[in-house]
Write a protein that holds these residues in place. Sequence first.
Motif, PDB file in Angstrom:
ATOM      1  N   LYS A 123      58.574  36.390  35.662  1.00  0.00           N
ATOM      2  CA  LYS A 123      58.669  34.943  35.514  1.00  0.00           C
ATOM      3  C   LYS A 123      59.798  34.608  34.539  1.00  0.00           C
ATOM      4  CE  LYS A 123      55.342  33.669  38.235  1.00  0.00           C
ATOM      5  NZ  LYS A 123      55.661  32.912  39.469  1.00  0.00           N
ATOM      6  N   TYR A 124      60.808  33.923  35.060  1.00  0.00           N
ATOM      7  CA  TYR A 124      61.949  33.556  34.230  1.00  0.00           C
ATOM      8  C   TYR A 124      61.849  32.100  33.810  1.00  0.00           C
ATOM      9  CZ  TYR A 124      64.183  37.975  35.368  1.00  0.00           C
ATOM     10  OH  TYR A 124      64.463  39.309  35.480  1.00  0.00           O
ATOM     11  N   TYR A 177      62.748  36.266  40.834  1.00  0.00           N
ATOM     12  CA  TYR A 177      61.805  35.424  40.103  1.00  0.00           C
ATOM     13  C   TYR A 177      60.351  35.735  40.444  1.00  0.00           C
ATOM     14  CZ  TYR A 177      61.733  33.016  44.585  1.00  0.00           C
ATOM     15  OH  TYR A 177      61.620  32.740  45.913  1.00  0.00           O
ATOM     16  N   ILE A 196      69.443  30.523  36.110  1.00  0.00           N
ATOM     17  CA  ILE A 196      68.526  29.726  35.280  1.00  0.00           C
ATOM     18  C   ILE A 196      69.222  28.470  34.770  1.00  0.00           C
ATOM     19  CG2 ILE A 196      67.237  29.698  33.105  1.00  0.00           C
ATOM     20  CD1 ILE A 196      66.727  32.721  33.541  1.00  0.00           C
ATOM     21  N   TYR A 245      64.689  28.343  42.214  1.00  0.00           N
ATOM     22  CA  TYR A 245      65.213  29.684  42.511  1.00  0.00           C
ATOM     23  C   TYR A 245      65.057  29.996  43.999  1.00  0.00           C
ATOM     24  CZ  TYR A 245      64.554  30.307  37.413  1.00  0.00           C
ATOM     25  OH  TYR A 245      64.576  30.173  36.051  1.00  0.00           O
ATOM     26  N   GLN A 277      57.477  26.088  34.827  1.00  0.00           N
ATOM     27  CA  GLN A 277      57.690  27.380  35.482  1.00  0.00           C
ATOM     28  C   GLN A 277      57.685  27.248  37.004  1.00  0.00           C
ATOM     29  OE1 GLN A 277      58.142  30.784  33.853  1.00  0.00           O
ATOM     30  NE2 GLN A 277      59.102  30.621  35.865  1.00  0.00           N
ATOM     31  N   ASP A 282      60.746  28.037  39.591  1.00  0.00           N
ATOM     32  CA  ASP A 282      60.575  28.986  40.696  1.00  0.00           C
ATOM     33  C   ASP A 282      60.938  28.352  42.036  1.00  0.00           C
ATOM     34  OD1 ASP A 282      59.781  30.943  38.958  1.00  0.00           O
ATOM     35  OD2 ASP A 282      57.634  30.719  39.326  1.00  0.00           O
TER      36      ASP A 282
END
Length: 415
Positions: A325-326, A321, A283, A312, A305, A309
Amino acid sequence: MKQISEKTLFWLIPLLFTFPLFKENFSSLFFIILSVFTVIYTVSSGNYSLKNKYILLLTIPFWIIFFRSLFDIGEPNSFGHVKNALFFLLFPIVFSYLPLSYFSEKRVRLYLTILKNICAVISISYVVLFLRYHYFWEFFMFRYEVPRFRDFVYNDTPFFRIHPTYFTSMVLFCAAFSLENLLKRRKYYEILYLLVFMGITFMLVAKINILLLLVLIGCMILFRSQLFNYKQKAVLLLTFILTCIVLIIYVPGLKNRFVEILNSYNKPPTGVAHDSTNIRIAIVSCSAEIAKENYVFGVGFDKLQDTLDECYKANYNSNFYETIKYMTHNYFAYIFLSAGIFGLIAFLFYCYKSLRIILKVNRFLLYIMVSNIFIICFTEDFFYRHYGIFFYQLIFMTFVNAYLAQKEEKNTAIS
């Protein structure tokens, strides 16, 4: 109408402090009802002016998100994040119109006692609910370095589903309140609360809050206690340290969660081999990459977001991910990546003004709460979640009103 609304507010204010018991929509409903009766009270009393204009400075985070979202009008969820920031606007304004007589020292202690009892009930309920659905020996099981108990509280508990880090922040505040009662007012029954709060914090394996709780208790024993002499303090502190060592060794998964930091900080997420440490490293890496290209105006709150994503997906051979949801896991980064450098400067200005107010209020428990939460803001999007912003604003504005009530009482006494 003034008397009716005033009496209703008398009961509605303490009801806000039961918020951990309820789902987000219920605590929001309580606040809406409080707001309606506050409007009725204000109209019937005829006093429409804000008691303190500086209260408006505490609404700055809302306006950061609101004005940046105006640039994304037309996007599918352009104002979705504004909703998450509404309490930054509503709490300062609504609380500034509440009767200050409801924030006397006695009333504030009542409010905090309600919150303390609620957190104690929830802590015990987590254990009871776990044993309702699992065998006792499952307390000692963990997967991917996460204890079964923490996973149950986070994902499977049928009631009181609050993120462990957020709940243990409330518990930390309540522990400080209990310890203050014990050390300053000699209320020895508070030891039971402290045992419950220490136990649940260790069992939920919230790393930062475990460390902060240990520092809090150790420092309060040494520097805020009038109950013990130096020799007794040394014995008590040694007993406390030994208890913590035993808990670290025997609480399931606790040692593993700290060892995980050393083992995973330089290993990127790969396949199913991911944990809280290397996911956070991913992150941070993606946040830095996004910031390089969008540091002036940010990517927008609604696009953040998806942008994360995409990063990632492009950089890591893992689907971590996709299942969860990170977000940024850092509220300062959340503001910076979404609103750019100007948004971050405005938020830091808000933090500065808040600190000035906190120093003026000068309450130990407020220092504890604010310090804890702003430290957590470096590892969590604390104000993005309902329980985080509701807890912070409720305690902050309660102590601000208590300060104003005390000031008003002094002025009345002088005149």
